[in-house]
Design an enzyme around this catalytic site. Sequence first.
Site, PDB file in Angstrom:
ATOM      1  N   GLN A 129      26.784 -30.079  51.313  1.00  0.00           N
ATOM      2  CA  GLN A 129      25.748 -30.143  52.336  1.00  0.00           C
ATOM      3  C   GLN A 129      24.878 -31.389  52.209  1.00  0.00           C
ATOM      4  OE1 GLN A 129      23.731 -26.488  50.673  1.00  0.00           O
ATOM      5  NE2 GLN A 129      21.882 -27.659  51.184  1.00  0.00           N
ATOM      6  N   CYS A 135      22.442 -24.745  53.981  1.00  0.00           N
ATOM      7  CA  CYS A 135      23.232 -23.783  53.186  1.00  0.00           C
ATOM      8  C   CYS A 135      23.525 -22.523  53.982  1.00  0.00           C
ATOM      9  CB  CYS A 135      22.492 -23.431  51.900  1.00  0.00           C
ATOM     10  SG  CYS A 135      20.947 -22.526  52.149  1.00  0.00           S
ATOM     11  N   HIS A 270      18.351 -20.026  48.679  1.00  0.00           N
ATOM     12  CA  HIS A 270      19.640 -20.688  48.881  1.00  0.00           C
ATOM     13  C   HIS A 270      20.657 -19.656  49.349  1.00  0.00           C
ATOM     14  CE1 HIS A 270      22.510 -23.884  48.424  1.00  0.00           C
ATOM     15  NE2 HIS A 270      23.171 -23.303  47.434  1.00  0.00           N
ATOM     16  N   ASN A 290      29.557 -22.610  45.861  1.00  0.00           N
ATOM     17  CA  ASN A 290      28.351 -23.297  46.306  1.00  0.00           C
ATOM     18  C   ASN A 290      28.721 -24.370  47.338  1.00  0.00           C
ATOM     19  OD1 ASN A 290      25.644 -23.881  46.433  1.00  0.00           O
ATOM     20  ND2 ASN A 290      25.479 -24.704  44.370  1.00  0.00           N
TER      21      ASN A 290
END
Length: 322
Positions: A129, A135, A270, A290
């Site tokens: 990102q 996110c 997140h 992630n």
Amino acid sequence: MRKQIYLLILFHFYLYFAFSEQISFVKESKVPRNSSSATYKKWNDITKDNVGKGKKLFENGAKMGPTKFSNFSFSEFKELYLNDLQPSVKLLNHTRVIPVHQLRKLKILQKLDWRTYLNYSIISPVKDQKKCGGCWAFSTVETVESMVAKTTGSSPPSLSVQQVIDCSSNNEGCQGGDTCTALKWMVNTKTPLVSDIHYPLTDESNFCKIEPNKTKGVQVKNYKCYRHVSEDKVLQLLQTGPLVAAVDATTWYNYQGGIIQYHCDAFINHAVQIVGYDLTGEVPFYIVRNSWGNDFGHEGYIYIKIGANVCGIASEISTVSV
């Protein structure tokens, strides 16, 4: 006494490897090498501070040390990576500890990894990102990709994260958003998600370039958001596919590997994708994908202990149907 000596030896080994990695990190960095440079001094002070924090967290079961984020101060890291999730409701800090033996009694697979469980992977490549606070969009689109692959029996498509960043109503693009709000937008508006080639990632917010009724793509049929759930429920939900999860990533900027077991609260900031778990070892853990690139953690993944809502992993979970 024998245990103390053993721990001292381990700690010395850790210091050696941490110092070696810091030297390597300095060599690979593009910051000024001139020791009299104010920029270098600031970078060096920040890196030393971050490595020191990593040493303090070594006992949490994970390996902490220099990473690609080590030249950021914590306030800089927070501004860039921890301000992008804006839950639509207040998520409470809750911890319900579930003993390992109880988890292993569940009528589920003892180990599940959606990257390898079928004869093909339903998980698309790790994304990055960068400086876009998206996110919430990355994790939802990644899970849509996975469910398309699972439903069709083919490799996951590469869908447009940028489309969701630009077009999802009641979210703020790269300034932040909410995973449940994004999924609600997909379902209620029946907006098809187009390919990444058709609507490529720019890592910044822009106006929406899609006309819902004139566009072909993947439609999300349904979704469910679960808040403050028990982790046995999370494991049961994982039997049907990967999940979107809201987490506390505050301590992740020093993460190099291993299983995070402590010192990771539930102040949600997140969003990630849970792609599997492993209950067979001494410390059961989730396999978490992630969106900070494949040079983070375990090639883009992080392992989080199951059973105590570590990093707030059970605070908000979402499932997707396509």
